[in-house]
Design an enzyme around this catalytic site. Structure first.
Site, mmCIF file in Angstrom:
data_model
loop_
_atom_site.group_PDB
_atom_site.id
_atom_site.type_symbol
_atom_site.label_atom_id
_atom_site.label_comp_id
_atom_site.label_asym_id
_atom_site.label_seq_id
_atom_site.Cartn_x
_atom_site.Cartn_y
_atom_site.Cartn_z
ATOM 1 N N HIS A 382 65.434 40.487 51.228
ATOM 2 C CA HIS A 382 64.891 39.934 51.804
ATOM 3 C C HIS A 382 63.760 39.027 50.862
ATOM 4 O O HIS A 382 62.884 38.251 51.122
ATOM 5 C CB HIS A 382 63.658 40.954 52.418
ATOM 6 N N ASP A 386 64.492 35.119 54.459
ATOM 7 C CA ASP A 386 63.861 36.006 55.587
ATOM 8 C C ASP A 386 65.054 36.272 56.718
ATOM 9 O O ASP A 386 66.140 35.730 56.624
ATOM 10 C CB ASP A 386 62.688 35.172 56.032
#
Length: 409
Positions: A382, A386
């Site tokens: 992450h 995203d």
């Protein structure tokens, strides 16, 4: 003349090798090319063959000990031949006649003494057997060359008969619960490397897993229809894994951020796709790499996957074969697993977990049909991207798998 056998260098990055097992003992005759020991580095285990014919005169590195490449691990020569002095490594098996005599006394000739144990058994299996007080000579080995594996010892323990504990007499006192005995298995070699890397992966990355299902009914039909042509023309068989690998490579070219690594507060985007294909072995997981996979056709990918998997199972992978991947595929479908959470292979940004294909009733419009559904699990870092771009990448993989003809154009 005495011949030195040294720890081989199993790759440019190798700093230490470990003797896993000695197939021969001091005093045993050996033939040229005969495997005398198994040695391993972090991810590779190979047999060391005798460079000459003669007798194993001296072992200088015991089982389980790690030494740098080039270190002498044993000496081979003529029966009764003396080994050069000045050795500093401890011997595993010392013949009785090797006790040094004073200079003014006559030294007895070399007489090899047969070691008590000639059973082929892995170091881990030996430790478990010793802890359970098992006679390893009575254990049937199922490994290569009759070698006793950890599983063989565990089965012997389960089959062994232990006397039942005496029933406790009824008293008003609270019985004291005895401390339960446990088996202690040392973590070393491949298992240790995996343990360290996976722990670091979870500690040092922000991992998130998303799931999706792909309808591979058309793909499986295409695979079946082209099977005879592929076999006759290319002497090969395409598998669902081959199509998945091709879909991933094409998707990585369209979503370059997934083909990257996070290092030193920078995202490094790779120009080429170096695809890692996880292979499960008895001792752990290895990830051989197909380099420049974007330049390979579907047939080329299929051949590379099969070749590397075979090398992995035969212990013939080099360190170079297992370094430099930019994305990894891990397939547990053969075990009946559906969705799972694969762990990133640092410093990669993504890893795709592939589950088992299941036939599922599915509505196509208003019609209920039997369709082949493939579960996909994408774990990504992450810190690099995203959820939305990661989902877009997985959606592209799904589209290629559901429209397999696009992978051939």
């Amino acid at each position: 003349m005495t011949v030195e056998v040294v720890m081989p260098k199993l790759g440019m990055a190798m700093k230490e090798g470990t003797v896993s097992i000695w197939n021969k003992g001091v005093g045993d005759p050996v033939r040229r090319g005969e495997p005398i020991a198994s040695v391993s580095s972090e991810k590779i285990e190979i047999d060391v063959e005798s460079p000459a014919e003669g007798t194993l005169l001296k072992i200088t590195v015991p089982e389980g000990e790690g030494v740098p490449p080039g270190t002498v691990i044993c000496y081979i020569g003529a029966l009764g031949e003396e080994v050069a002095a000045g050795l500093t490594l401890e011997e595993v098996q010392k013949p009785e006649v090797e006790n040094q005599s004073p200079a003014n006394e006559k030294t007895e000739p070399f007489t090899p003494v047969k070691p008590a144990d000639r059973v082929k058994i892995s170091p881990v299996a030996r430790k478990i057997a010793e802890a359970a007080n098992l006679d390893i000579e009575k254990i049937h080995g199922t490994g290569p060359g009759g070698r006793i594996t950890k599983e063989d010892v565990q089965e012997a323990i389960m089959n062994s008969h232990t006397p039942q504990a005496e029933r406790k007499k009824e008293t008003n006192e609270t019985p004291v619960r005895p401390q339960e005995e446990t088996q202690q298995i040392p973590v070393s070699g491949i298992r240790k490397v995996i343990a360290v890397r996976m722990f670091d992966s979870l500690q040092k990355t922000a991992q998130l897993t998303i799931n999706m299902k792909a309808d591979v009914t058309v793909l499986i039909a295409l695979q079946t229809q082209t099977a005879e042509t592929v076999q006759n023309r290319y002497d090969n068989k395409l598998t669902v894994t081959d199509f998945i690998a091709r879909a991933v490579v094409l998707s990585l070219q369209r979503h370059g951020q997934m083909n990257s690594a996070y290092s030193e507060d920078k995202i490094h985007l790779f120009k080429h796709v170096h695809l890692g294909m996880a292979v499960a072995l008895e001792k752990g997981l290895v990830v051989p790499v197909i380099r420049d996979a974007e330049q390979s056709t579907l047939i080329d990918l299929s051949r590379s996957i099969k070749t590397l998997a075979q090398k992995a199972r035969q212990g013939q992978l080099s360190n170079e074969d297992m370094h430099g991947s930019t994305f990894t595929i891990s397939n547990l479908g053969a075990y009946g697993v559906e969705h799972f959470t694969p762990v990133l292979n640092p410093p990669e940004t993504g890893i795709l977990g592939v589950g088992a294909v299941n036939d599922t009733p599915t509505y196509i419009g208003e019609k209920l049909e039997r369709r082949s559904i493939l579960p996909l699990s994408l774990t990504f870092d992450h810190r690099v991207l995203d959820g939305a771009p990661a989902a877009a990448f997985l959606q592209t993989v799904k589209q290629y798998l559901e429209e397999p003809i696009t992978m051939l154009l």
